[in-house]
Design a protein around this motif. Structure first.
Motif, PDB file in Angstrom:
ATOM      1  N   LYS A  68     -26.353  37.912  14.512  1.00  0.00           N
ATOM      2  CA  LYS A  68     -24.990  37.966  13.993  1.00  0.00           C
ATOM      3  C   LYS A  68     -24.862  38.986  12.857  1.00  0.00           C
ATOM      4  O   LYS A  68     -25.860  39.396  12.273  1.00  0.00           O
ATOM      5  CB  LYS A  68     -24.576  36.575  13.493  1.00  0.00           C
ATOM      6  CG  LYS A  68     -24.407  35.537  14.600  1.00  0.00           C
ATOM      7  CD  LYS A  68     -23.956  34.196  14.028  1.00  0.00           C
ATOM      8  CE  LYS A  68     -23.696  33.183  15.136  1.00  0.00           C
ATOM      9  NZ  LYS A  68     -23.245  31.868  14.607  1.00  0.00           N
ATOM     10  N   GLY A  82     -29.085  33.809  12.100  1.00  0.00           N
ATOM     11  CA  GLY A  82     -28.088  33.288  13.023  1.00  0.00           C
ATOM     12  C   GLY A  82     -27.947  34.189  14.240  1.00  0.00           C
ATOM     13  O   GLY A  82     -27.985  35.418  14.137  1.00  0.00           O
ATOM     14  N   GLU A 108     -26.056  34.779  18.334  1.00  0.00           N
ATOM     15  CA  GLU A 108     -25.109  34.455  19.385  1.00  0.00           C
ATOM     16  C   GLU A 108     -25.845  34.508  20.715  1.00  0.00           C
ATOM     17  O   GLU A 108     -26.727  35.351  20.916  1.00  0.00           O
ATOM     18  CB  GLU A 108     -23.964  35.467  19.429  1.00  0.00           C
ATOM     19  CG  GLU A 108     -22.931  35.322  18.340  1.00  0.00           C
ATOM     20  CD  GLU A 108     -21.774  36.277  18.585  1.00  0.00           C
ATOM     21  OE1 GLU A 108     -20.702  35.807  19.022  1.00  0.00           O
ATOM     22  OE2 GLU A 108     -21.944  37.481  18.342  1.00  0.00           O
ATOM     23  N   ASN A 160     -27.799  22.571  20.946  1.00  0.00           N
ATOM     24  CA  ASN A 160     -26.625  23.078  20.247  1.00  0.00           C
ATOM     25  C   ASN A 160     -26.972  24.502  19.780  1.00  0.00           C
ATOM     26  O   ASN A 160     -27.803  24.669  18.881  1.00  0.00           O
ATOM     27  CB  ASN A 160     -26.282  22.190  19.055  1.00  0.00           C
ATOM     28  CG  ASN A 160     -25.023  22.643  18.338  1.00  0.00           C
ATOM     29  OD1 ASN A 160     -24.867  23.814  18.012  1.00  0.00           O
ATOM     30  ND2 ASN A 160     -24.123  21.705  18.070  1.00  0.00           N
ATOM     31  N   GLN A 180     -25.603  26.692  17.920  1.00  0.00           N
ATOM     32  CA  GLN A 180     -25.380  26.983  16.501  1.00  0.00           C
ATOM     33  C   GLN A 180     -26.464  26.358  15.630  1.00  0.00           C
ATOM     34  O   GLN A 180     -26.950  26.988  14.680  1.00  0.00           O
ATOM     35  CB  GLN A 180     -24.000  26.468  16.081  1.00  0.00           C
ATOM     36  CG  GLN A 180     -23.676  26.612  14.606  1.00  0.00           C
ATOM     37  CD  GLN A 180     -23.434  28.056  14.178  1.00  0.00           C
ATOM     38  OE1 GLN A 180     -23.184  28.925  14.998  1.00  0.00           O
ATOM     39  NE2 GLN A 180     -23.509  28.313  12.870  1.00  0.00           N
ATOM     40  N   LEU A 181     -26.876  25.151  15.967  1.00  0.00           N
ATOM     41  CA  LEU A 181     -27.795  24.408  15.112  1.00  0.00           C
ATOM     42  C   LEU A 181     -29.262  24.595  15.468  1.00  0.00           C
ATOM     43  O   LEU A 181     -30.125  24.583  14.587  1.00  0.00           O
ATOM     44  CB  LEU A 181     -27.456  22.911  15.171  1.00  0.00           C
ATOM     45  CG  LEU A 181     -26.050  22.498  14.728  1.00  0.00           C
ATOM     46  CD1 LEU A 181     -25.870  20.997  14.904  1.00  0.00           C
ATOM     47  CD2 LEU A 181     -25.785  22.904  13.285  1.00  0.00           C
TER      48      LEU A 181
END
Length: 457
Positions: A122, A136, A138, A200, A202-203
């Motif tokens: 990201k 992070g 994507e 998940n 994101q996590l």
């Protein structure tokens, strides 16, 4: 397997620095089945991103005498010869211009895509949790996420920066060594993991890059700047402004099985088709109007300036035609083979296939058909390919998805509708498509190569 590609800085044009490699022997060597597979493995290992794949293909084309074209410049009337052009440095078109009337002959075209599902960093990625610096990400494309855990990951991509004069420059980077990991949660802390594991993104997907001391504030752009200086000593690197960086698995590609029946590698979908298409083009007749197009962003729908639903291919063909009447005639005399991997019948999940249309690894390329036009194949284009395979003594198979299941798609229908060109969809059967590591048949590379070489001759 030791990687034979040696990266060097070869050119500096318009403040764009492309990291390329000296054309290794495998690119231009004999296309025996063994050499073809070894060349494919080295090509995949040297191409962790679409940018690197295109840079590597450019080097091979230039070594074979193909001349570069720039979309920003006037082409005029090109003389007979071989040319290539890139867009966004992640898509490439290479073609022969023989001394023939293109409006009467059309092009023999093979299409593939340079991108694969992955984890992309990201813009503001860095976070510190419990002393661990994580980045992070994507999820790019329809990735199988479970296989990304517990792998030795590296990073590669394109970096944009200001040089010492404040001018915008761009370069490719590849950390090569393992720099990150996404550890699984121990089974002791998740007893139901083997029955029900949900991820998940994101996590659970941010990779761990390093462990910090209290007060440390790691800077990802500073890390990229350091890597640029390390890889490209001749460049004056100022401030890193932006980047397109993805993670990839550092495990080298390999031939596996007691008899080396299989190819195990990342990004087989669809660097296998890019590489075999390139080799077939280089072996094809220079007296034929042959064209290879490898575009980016297929895994996310191809809707981009450098994707199959963009203007790249039609723009190139229009410039070669020079007038609309000739362009329309070229299109109607042309055939596009969209080469993208097919789903081989998995022995542990054979019920996921129509039993009459379950392709077997090492039994030849697959004609992909779909009544709802998820593939562009029709009876005319498939008959042409069956005839080509007969002439090349190549076995051919069929794939139709189960009627009660959804069907994926390729660049085939997008290119067919965008151009109006006769098209069919084919590919070699593959296991674990969209995993971090996929499996194909080691004999199918030769089958596909011989079929495409017959097409180009």
């Amino acid at each position: 397997m030791k990687q034979s590609a040696e990266f060097v800085t070869l050119m500096q044009q318009n403040r764009y620095h492309i990291v390329q490699f000296h054309t290794p022997e495998f690119i231009m060597s004999s296309t025996s089945p063994h050499n073809l597979n070894r060349g494919l493995l080295d090509f995949i290992d040297a191409s962790p991103t679409p940018f690197h794949a295109v840079a590597n293909m450019k080097a091979a084309l230039e070594a074979a005498g193909y001349k570069p074209l720039n979309e920003k410049n006037s082409w005029g009337t090109l003389s007979t010869g071989s040319y290539y052009v890139t867009r966004n440095d992640s898509s490439i078109i290479a073609f022969n211009l023989p001394d023939i009337n293109l409006a009467e002959a059309g092009f023999q075209m093979v299409g593939a895509h340079t991108d694969s599902p992955c984890l992309k960093v990201k813009p503001q990625p860095g976070t510190v949790k419990n002393s661990f610096w994580q980045l992070g990400v994507e999820v790019y494309g329809g990735a199988l996420l479970n296989p990304w855990f517990d792998r030795d990951l590296s990073m590669a991509g394109r970096v944009s920066f200001a040089d010492a004069d404040g001018q915008l420059s761009h370069a490719l980077v590849n950390f090569k060594k393992p720099v990150a990991a996404i550890p699984s949660l121990a089974i002791h802390l998740d007893r139901d993991v083997n029955q029900n594991r949900s991820i998940n993104p994101q996590l659970h997907l941010p990779p761990i890059v390093l462990q910090t001391e209290e007060g440390d504030k790691p800077d990802f752009r500073a890390l990229l700047e350091q890597q640029l200086r390390s890889e490209q000593g001749e460049l004056t690197v100022g401030k890193v402004l932006d980047y397109e960086i993805c993670f990839y698995d550092t495990q080298p590609s390999a031939l596996v099985g007691i008899n080396e029946d299989f190819i195990s590698a990342a990004r087989l979908d669809n660097l296998l088709s890019c590489y075999i298409g390139l080799q077939a083009l280089l072996a094809g007749s220079k007296n034929k109007a042959n064209l290879l197009v490898c575009t980016d962003h297929e895994e996310v729908g191809s809707v981009s300036t450098s994707g199959a639903q963009g203007t790249f291919l039609p723009a190139v063909l229009q410039r070669l035609a020079q007038d609309n009447e000739s362009y329309q005639r070229i299109i109607q005399h042309s055939l596009l083979i969209s080469a993208d991997n097919a789903h081989g019948i998995h022995p542990n999940y054979a019920d996921r296939h129509d039993e009459q249309h379950g392709p077997i690894l090492n039994k030849g390329p697959v004609i992909k058909s779909n009544a709802n036009q998820r593939y562009a194949t029709n009876s005319q284009s498939s008959a042409r390919f069956r005839q080509l395979c007969e002439l090349a003594d190549v076995p051919v198979q069929d794939f139709v998805v189960r009627t009660d299941m959804g069907c994926g798609s390729t660049i085939g229908p997008l290119t067919a509708s965008n151009l109006g060109v006769h098209t069919l969809d084919i590919g070699v059967p593959t296991f674990a498509m969209h995993s971090i590591r996929e499996l194909a048949g080691s004999q199918d590379t030769s089958h596909l190569y011989n079929a495409l070489k017959q097409f180009f001759n």
